[in-house]
Motif scaffolding. Sequence first.
Motif, short mmCIF file in Angstrom:
data_model
loop_
_atom_site.label_atom_id
_atom_site.label_comp_id
_atom_site.label_asym_id
_atom_site.label_seq_id
_atom_site.Cartn_x
_atom_site.Cartn_y
_atom_site.Cartn_z
N ASN A 66 0.92 -1.25 0.06
CA ASN A 66 -0.24 0.17 0.06
C ASN A 66 0.84 1.29 0.02
OD1 ASN A 66 -1.80 2.29 1.85
ND2 ASN A 66 -3.01 1.06 0.44
N ASP A 67 2.09 1.16 0.83
CA ASP A 67 2.83 2.20 0.74
C ASP A 67 3.65 2.54 -0.40
OD1 ASP A 67 2.19 2.70 3.55
OD2 ASP A 67 4.27 2.72 4.07
N PHE A 87 12.61 8.16 3.78
CA PHE A 87 13.42 7.31 4.79
C PHE A 87 13.73 5.93 4.09
CE2 PHE A 87 11.54 10.26 7.73
CZ PHE A 87 12.80 10.93 8.28
N LEU A 88 12.73 5.51 3.12
CA LEU A 88 13.05 4.26 2.47
C LEU A 88 13.00 4.30 0.97
CD1 LEU A 88 11.15 1.39 4.55
CD2 LEU A 88 13.69 1.85 4.49
N ALA A 93 11.75 -1.32 0.19
CA ALA A 93 10.32 -1.41 0.52
C ALA A 93 9.92 -2.92 -0.11
CB ALA A 93 9.44 -0.35 -0.25
N TRP A 94 10.24 -2.94 -1.56
CA TRP A 94 10.24 -4.32 -2.16
C TRP A 94 10.84 -5.42 -1.22
CZ3 TRP A 94 6.07 -5.63 -4.83
CH2 TRP A 94 5.74 -4.83 -5.75
N VAL A 95 12.00 -5.30 -0.75
CA VAL A 95 12.66 -6.20 0.10
C VAL A 95 12.03 -6.62 1.16
CG1 VAL A 95 14.68 -6.66 1.26
CG2 VAL A 95 15.00 -5.68 -0.88
N VAL A 96 11.32 -5.43 2.09
CA VAL A 96 10.50 -5.75 3.36
C VAL A 96 9.31 -6.54 2.90
CG1 VAL A 96 9.04 -4.91 4.92
CG2 VAL A 96 11.52 -3.72 4.43
N LEU A 97 8.63 -6.13 1.81
CA LEU A 97 7.44 -7.13 1.47
C LEU A 97 7.99 -8.52 0.95
CD1 LEU A 97 4.94 -5.63 -1.11
CD2 LEU A 97 5.82 -8.03 -1.56
#
Length: 285
Positions: A66-67, A87-88, A93-97
């Motif tokens: 969503n972010d 900050f990211l 963000a894709w790695v976190v996902l």
Amino acid sequence: MGDDYGMRAKALAFIRIVRPIPAMAAAATVWIGAGLAGRDQGAHKPEVVLLSLMIFLAVAVANAYNDIRDVSADLFNGRPRPIAQGFLSMTQAWVVLAVCLASSLVLAAAVSRRVFVTDLALVAGSLVYSWRAKGTVLIGNALVAGLGSVPLLLGAKAAGTPVDRIIVGQLLIFTYMFGYEVLKSLRDAGGDTAAGYVTVATRWGERTALAIWLLLVISFIVLTIWCGVSLHPGWSYFALMIILVDGLLAFVSMRVLMQRMSVSRAVSFCTVAWLPGLLAIGRIG
């Protein structure tokens, strides 16, 4: 000193992108569902622990995506989101996902093939919401509300909860979340218009969206009273749901209707109100 601050800000951004409070609330809903089976029945099964962790990570996937999708709207609305604030990066963000998705599916597979398929469908539904369904009138709101009721179903099925309690619990969650999502579309109308999203607020106007939210609030309150009268859940249910949740909803609704409270503040109040709401649902078991 500056490097330490930057590292702390980066670490905090990795946490913020998964929105741990909503994710924990969804994980807690699994335990609520299991608790509906009765105090001494399956709530302490290892399966319930795995399911709650799985749901936490599945919701983290939805929040991260969503972010990723909503950067332009977040910038317009001034939402404190890690990517919009710089900050990211998109890659991070894709790695976190990806990490959250893989972890959630591994936990689901450890429970059963059926749960793995359910988890996959949950994640797919949440991604479809941010990708396509968010730009619809009410369909996306109903989709999120439906997905939000699934954790209770998973916990309840794992613990052997009677079907009637499952249905009542899911109805309560669906109705509340449906209204909550409509209210958020009101809050985000400016950014959604700028981003080209078609929502109930941007398509039908803020007055119509407000009327739909108020109708859903009334429906939820009526449903909670019916549950209290017909299921005899005990005094704690009435204290938590009727007094705290319904009382706060009535107060917030009147203040918004009289234009004495901003929609953004109303969303915050409704977020807080859902915590005693979850506890109250657990009392119908």
